[in-house]
Design a protein around this motif. Structure first.
Motif, short mmCIF file in Angstrom:
data_model
loop_
_atom_site.label_atom_id
_atom_site.label_comp_id
_atom_site.label_asym_id
_atom_site.label_seq_id
_atom_site.Cartn_x
_atom_site.Cartn_y
_atom_site.Cartn_z
N SER A 206 -32.90 -48.28 8.56
CA SER A 206 -32.01 -48.97 7.63
C SER A 206 -32.81 -49.79 6.61
CB SER A 206 -31.06 -49.89 8.41
OG SER A 206 -30.10 -50.43 7.56
N ASP A 207 -33.90 -50.41 7.07
CA ASP A 207 -34.73 -51.24 6.19
C ASP A 207 -35.68 -50.43 5.31
OD1 ASP A 207 -33.58 -53.48 7.31
OD2 ASP A 207 -35.29 -53.96 8.60
N ARG A 208 -36.33 -49.43 5.90
CA ARG A 208 -37.41 -48.72 5.19
C ARG A 208 -37.14 -47.25 4.91
NH1 ARG A 208 -40.43 -51.58 9.27
NH2 ARG A 208 -40.85 -49.63 10.33
N GLY A 209 -36.08 -46.72 5.45
CA GLY A 209 -35.82 -45.30 5.30
C GLY A 209 -36.52 -44.51 6.40
N ALA B 19 -33.88 -50.62 17.49
CA ALA B 19 -35.09 -50.85 16.68
C ALA B 19 -35.29 -49.72 15.68
CB ALA B 19 -36.31 -51.01 17.57
N THR B 20 -35.09 -48.49 16.12
CA THR B 20 -35.23 -47.33 15.22
C THR B 20 -34.19 -47.39 14.12
OG1 THR B 20 -36.11 -45.95 17.01
CG2 THR B 20 -35.19 -44.80 15.10
N PHE C 186 -32.13 -38.90 13.99
CA PHE C 186 -30.82 -38.33 13.65
C PHE C 186 -29.71 -39.25 14.14
CE2 PHE C 186 -27.58 -34.87 14.86
CZ PHE C 186 -27.01 -34.82 13.61
N THR C 187 -29.84 -39.76 15.36
CA THR C 187 -28.86 -40.69 15.93
C THR C 187 -28.78 -41.96 15.10
OG1 THR C 187 -29.17 -39.81 18.16
CG2 THR C 187 -28.24 -42.03 17.99
N ALA C 188 -29.93 -42.53 14.75
CA ALA C 188 -29.95 -43.75 13.94
C ALA C 188 -29.25 -43.51 12.60
CB ALA C 188 -31.38 -44.22 13.73
N LEU C 189 -29.54 -42.41 11.96
CA LEU C 189 -28.92 -42.10 10.67
C LEU C 189 -27.41 -41.91 10.81
CD1 LEU C 189 -31.72 -39.78 9.30
CD2 LEU C 189 -30.93 -41.90 8.21
N ILE D 189 -21.83 -44.87 4.03
CA ILE D 189 -22.61 -44.25 2.96
C ILE D 189 -23.31 -43.02 3.53
CG2 ILE D 189 -24.54 -44.56 1.35
CD1 ILE D 189 -23.93 -47.60 1.47
N GLU D 190 -23.16 -41.88 2.84
CA GLU D 190 -23.78 -40.65 3.33
C GLU D 190 -25.28 -40.83 3.50
OE1 GLU D 190 -23.49 -35.87 2.67
OE2 GLU D 190 -23.30 -37.11 0.88
N GLN D 191 -25.77 -40.36 4.65
CA GLN D 191 -27.20 -40.41 4.98
C GLN D 191 -27.74 -38.99 5.02
OE1 GLN D 191 -28.89 -43.57 5.58
NE2 GLN D 191 -26.97 -44.11 4.58
#
Length: 161
Positions: A101-104, A95-96, A124-127, A136-138
């Motif tokens: 991914s959707d909203r930043g 969910a995170t 951090f894990t989600a990114l 794509i670099e996050q």
């Protein structure tokens, strides 16, 4: 050892327009928020949330030495901690990840000057997972604190951050 503040001064890390109040050692401070490439960050091996998973892993793998390190120095370190965080609550992590991914990233994290993430491990894990899946670099948005976690006074104060 890297210094995120030096990387910011050199233009490799960007300062955002955001600021956030933090109470540290009983004093409220307004901290700048930076946009930090993930390659400059690593998980906090002293994070209480994953200490059980870490202890279980270490007891089953006595030959493994888990020294905190950046991905280019020891990619297995961050990959292992990422798996601990993800497995601790897969539904919440998914969910995170979907939300970011959707909203930043909506909530900034907190990191130490050496790149240790002390608040925001799930973000951090989600990114990290988004970066791997999309190629794509996050960037992790966070305040950079000048604490030294090896210093016992700073280590104690850091827990309140």
């Amino acid at each position: 050892m890297i210094s995120l503040k030096k990387l910011a001064a050199d233009g490799l890390i960007k300062l955002t327009d955001a600021r956030r109040k933090y109470t540290i050692d009983g004093v409220q401070r307004l901290e700048a928020i930076y946009r930090i490439p993930l390659k400059y960050l690593y998980y906090n091996n002293q994070n209480g949330r994953i200490s059980t998973a870490l202890q279980k892993y270490v007891s089953g793998h006595p030959e493994v030495v888990l020294n905190p390190a950046l991905d280019d120095e020891n990619p297995e370190y961050n990959d292992l901690f990422e798996s601990f965080i993800f497995k601790s609550n897969e539904q919440r992590m998914k969910a995170t990840q979907e939300s970011i991914s959707d909203r930043g990233q909506e909530e900034p994290g907190v990191v130490l000057d050496d790149g240790r993430v002390i608040d925001g491990n799930r973000r951090f894990t989600a990114l990290r997972r988004i970066q791997k899946s999309k190629g794509i670099e996050q960037y992790f948005e966070a305040a950079i604190l000048d604490f030294d976690i090896t210093n016992s006074v700073d280590k104690k104060n850091n827990q309140a951050a």
